[in-house]
Design a protein around this motif. Structure first.
Motif, PDB file in Angstrom:
ATOM      1  N   LEU A 104      24.903  41.104  52.439  1.00  0.00           N
ATOM      2  CA  LEU A 104      25.737  40.002  52.912  1.00  0.00           C
ATOM      3  C   LEU A 104      26.000  40.075  54.407  1.00  0.00           C
ATOM      4  O   LEU A 104      26.577  39.152  54.984  1.00  0.00           O
ATOM      5  CB  LEU A 104      27.060  39.987  52.144  1.00  0.00           C
ATOM      6  N   SER A 118      38.113  35.624  39.843  1.00  0.00           N
ATOM      7  CA  SER A 118      38.132  34.165  39.780  1.00  0.00           C
ATOM      8  C   SER A 118      38.826  33.755  38.486  1.00  0.00           C
ATOM      9  O   SER A 118      38.354  34.082  37.391  1.00  0.00           O
ATOM     10  CB  SER A 118      36.706  33.597  39.785  1.00  0.00           C
ATOM     11  N   SER A 133      34.262  38.058  41.308  1.00  0.00           N
ATOM     12  CA  SER A 133      33.509  37.355  42.341  1.00  0.00           C
ATOM     13  C   SER A 133      33.601  38.091  43.670  1.00  0.00           C
ATOM     14  O   SER A 133      34.404  39.016  43.834  1.00  0.00           O
ATOM     15  CB  SER A 133      34.042  35.925  42.497  1.00  0.00           C
ATOM     16  N   ALA A 135      33.661  37.733  48.091  1.00  0.00           N
ATOM     17  CA  ALA A 135      33.731  37.024  49.364  1.00  0.00           C
ATOM     18  C   ALA A 135      33.435  38.060  50.439  1.00  0.00           C
ATOM     19  O   ALA A 135      33.600  39.261  50.214  1.00  0.00           O
ATOM     20  CB  ALA A 135      35.090  36.380  49.575  1.00  0.00           C
ATOM     21  N   ALA A 145      33.826  34.104  53.650  1.00  0.00           N
ATOM     22  CA  ALA A 145      32.979  33.144  52.943  1.00  0.00           C
ATOM     23  C   ALA A 145      32.758  33.648  51.528  1.00  0.00           C
ATOM     24  O   ALA A 145      32.546  34.849  51.303  1.00  0.00           O
ATOM     25  CB  ALA A 145      31.630  32.980  53.647  1.00  0.00           C
ATOM     26  N   LYS A 146      32.806  32.751  50.559  1.00  0.00           N
ATOM     27  CA  LYS A 146      32.532  33.137  49.181  1.00  0.00           C
ATOM     28  C   LYS A 146      31.027  33.284  48.969  1.00  0.00           C
ATOM     29  O   LYS A 146      30.226  32.508  49.526  1.00  0.00           O
ATOM     30  CB  LYS A 146      33.088  32.101  48.212  1.00  0.00           C
ATOM     31  N   TYR A 147      30.644  34.266  48.178  1.00  0.00           N
ATOM     32  CA  TYR A 147      29.240  34.493  47.839  1.00  0.00           C
ATOM     33  C   TYR A 147      28.734  33.358  46.967  1.00  0.00           C
ATOM     34  O   TYR A 147      29.408  32.943  46.009  1.00  0.00           O
ATOM     35  CB  TYR A 147      29.124  35.833  47.127  1.00  0.00           C
ATOM     36  N   HIS A 148      27.533  32.862  47.276  1.00  0.00           N
ATOM     37  CA  HIS A 148      27.011  31.686  46.568  1.00  0.00           C
ATOM     38  C   HIS A 148      26.665  31.988  45.115  1.00  0.00           C
ATOM     39  O   HIS A 148      26.546  31.070  44.292  1.00  0.00           O
ATOM     40  CB  HIS A 148      25.765  31.143  47.290  1.00  0.00           C
ATOM     41  N   GLY A 149      26.506  33.272  44.762  1.00  0.00           N
ATOM     42  CA  GLY A 149      26.126  33.631  43.396  1.00  0.00           C
ATOM     43  C   GLY A 149      27.280  33.991  42.490  1.00  0.00           C
ATOM     44  O   GLY A 149      27.079  34.574  41.415  1.00  0.00           O
ATOM     45  N   ASN A 150      28.500  33.642  42.877  1.00  0.00           N
ATOM     46  CA  ASN A 150      29.673  33.954  42.046  1.00  0.00           C
ATOM     47  C   ASN A 150      29.641  33.223  40.711  1.00  0.00           C
ATOM     48  O   ASN A 150      29.101  32.114  40.637  1.00  0.00           O
ATOM     49  CB  ASN A 150      30.964  33.577  42.786  1.00  0.00           C
ATOM     50  N   LYS A 197      26.503  43.218  43.502  1.00  0.00           N
ATOM     51  CA  LYS A 197      26.167  41.924  42.886  1.00  0.00           C
ATOM     52  C   LYS A 197      25.798  42.063  41.416  1.00  0.00           C
ATOM     53  O   LYS A 197      26.255  41.272  40.581  1.00  0.00           O
ATOM     54  CB  LYS A 197      25.008  41.269  43.645  1.00  0.00           C
TER      55      LYS A 197
END
Length: 506
Positions: A104, A118, A133, A135, A145-150, A197
């Motif tokens: 990241l 979450s 989740s 960030a 920023a939040k991780y797109h794969g949450n 992840k």
């Protein structure tokens, strides 16, 4: 039209601000609860916390943020991770991903990574679930920023939360470990990951010891016993609500071994004792008061110290404390260590002292006999540290009268024959806002070398007591009148001596 005049509004503000602590962290406005994401990076301590940006009541859970160079002076920062229509941002932790295992960041700019729960809303495709989740921040925690794969870990559970993540250095392998809870099952669940992840299940611990409420906000870390690196224990923290030793919210701890897969406690006290609580006092409690909850520790402190902060409140009455447009404070940060007492390994807590070096002595007494009765001392103590040492001798009881004023006081007393320390806030001031707030806390405190040693931190709405060098602690909120600042010392019966008393103020 019913509206406040400027003078009335100023009076109302003053009435609530009188309780705002001088040296405990509070948000300038609105609701605050569990400390989250405690992490140290490049000379700065980061305190994230559960926060409602829009009001003084629980809701709209987001991560608030404050920073400090020394754990004493805190500066509030903008909200770090805000809720949105799909998820509330529940409790969790933060790590410095130094080697960019998550991808990241970059090798030259590794990220801070927040691992949070979450709590999905009704409009989310995962409505009703709690899952874990990520960030991340590439500017040392200023923006996220939040991780797109949450989410990165979803057990399809409605009560799976509060991840604490740390890097485990094992003999055969090293990896990230997540310690989270299945709250209503009273279970701690452990997972591992190489990259933050993808997570692999390791083991489950519990139910064990106190199970009278849901389990929340776990932590797991290793400490040496009496500073000896060859003799260590792993400490598993599990907060519980309700079902605490003093009623409502509390934190318990287990000592044992962790091999990278399973936590094995040295002992538990579980069989047949959950219903009547007959052995509750045999459990390891972080604090014996009503107002120390959700305590977790900082990660990445370079000198190896383990420092914890708790939420200084109790879910029984947290929504009703009389503080106006701000609500709740954090405890003092506490360094935690392990020591042996009579052959048993126990946890010791020592406050990060807000009066050193900034404080100054304002009153002292040397060794003297204590006659039976109460003696008011010629000093005020509303925001202060009090260090006191007694030799109880043949007296029946002794102690201090704190924050005393017209018709109110908080009483800290020691019953000599029973060896019991008591903190009584039933007449401490504004105590009628909730039926369970007036309370009397008790804990066994054996004398050491025939002496009782107490360190007491008074702030505008709290009393934190560390007994016998931090082997036992009691933390309680109090809401006295602003004028209630008198301090007294007392004994019941003859034969006691005061060894020393020092009051340090700011």
């Amino acid at each position: 039209m019913n509206s406040l005049t400027t003078a009335e509004r100023a009076t109302a503000v003053s009435a609530t601000e009188q309780f705002r602590p001088a040296f405990h962290y509070t948000a300038e406005r609105n609701w605050l609860n569990d400390p989250n994401g405690l992490v140290y990076l490049n000379g700065t301590y980061h305190l994230f916390y559960q926060h409602n940006p829009f009001g003084p009541d629980w809701g709209n859970m987001s991560w608030g943020h404050a920073t400090s160079p020394d754990l004493l002076q805190w500066e509030e920062q903008p909200v770090a991770i805000p809720c949105d229509e799909q998820e509330a941002i529940f409790s969790g932790s933060a790590v410095f991903d130094e080697h960019n295992t998550s991808g990241l960041g970059t090798a030259g700019n590794p990220p801070l990574v927040a691992v949070y729960t979450s709590a999905y809303t009704e409009v989310s495709p995962l409505a009703g679930r709690q899952a874990q989740s990520l960030a991340y921040s590439l500017d040392e925690g200023r923006t996220w920023a939040k991780y797109h794969g949450n989410p990165v870990l979803d057990r399809a559970s409605a009560e799976f939360r509060d991840p604490k993540v740390f890097w485990y250095n094992g003999g055969a392998a090293s990896y990230w470990v997540m310690v989270a809870v299945e709250a209503v099952e009273r279970q701690v669940v452990l997972y591992k990951s190489a990259d933050l992840k993808a997570w692999e299940y390791l083991s489950t611990f519990g139910p064990a010891n106190a199970t009278g409420g849901v389990w929340e906000c776990p932590d797991l870390f290793e400490l040496p016993v009496d500073g000896k690196p060859e003799d260590t224990r792993w400490v598993l923290i599990v907060n519980i609500n309700p079902g605490g030793i003093a009623g409502g919210s509390a934190g318990q701890y287990f000592l044992g071994a962790f091999d990278g897969v399973t936590f094995r406690p040295d002992s538990t006290v579980t069989e047949g004792h959950q219903q009547d609580g007959s052995r509750m006092r045999e459990y390891g409690w972080l604090d014996w008061g009503r107002d120390y909850y959700a305590a977790v520790s900082f990660s990445n402190i370079p000198d190896g110290r383990r420092i914890m902060i708790g939420w200084m409140n109790n879910w029984d009455y947290a929504r009703e404390t009389p503080t106006g447009d701000w609500r709740s404070a954090m405890s003092l940060p506490r360094g935690v260590s392990l020591t042996r007492v009579d052959g048993k390994v126990v946890l010791r807590q020592q406050a990060i002292d807000p009066f050193s070096p900034a404080g100054s002595p304002i009153f002292s007494l040397g060794r003297q006999p204590l006659a039976s009765g109460i003696v008011e001392l010629p000093t005020a103590a509303a925001v202060a540290r009090i260090d006191v040492e007694f030799e109880p001798g043949a007296a029946k009881s002794l102690g201090l009268v704190l924050r005393a004023g017209e018709g109110e006081c908080t009483l800290l007393s020691y019953d000599v024959s029973e060896g019991i320390l008591r903190l009584d806030r039933r007449e401490s001031g504004h105590a009628g806002f909730h039926g369970s707030f007036p309370s009397l806390e008790t804990v066994a405190v054996p004398l050491t070398d025939a002496r009782l040693r107490l360190q007491i931190y008074l702030d505008r709405c709290s009393v934190e007591v560390l007994a016998q060098g931090g082997l036992t602690t009691i933390t309680d909120l109090v809401f006295p009148a602003e004028a209630s600042t008198a301090l007294a010392i007392f004994a019941e019966g003859e034969g006691a001596h005061l060894v020393a008393l020092d009051v340090v103020g700011r």
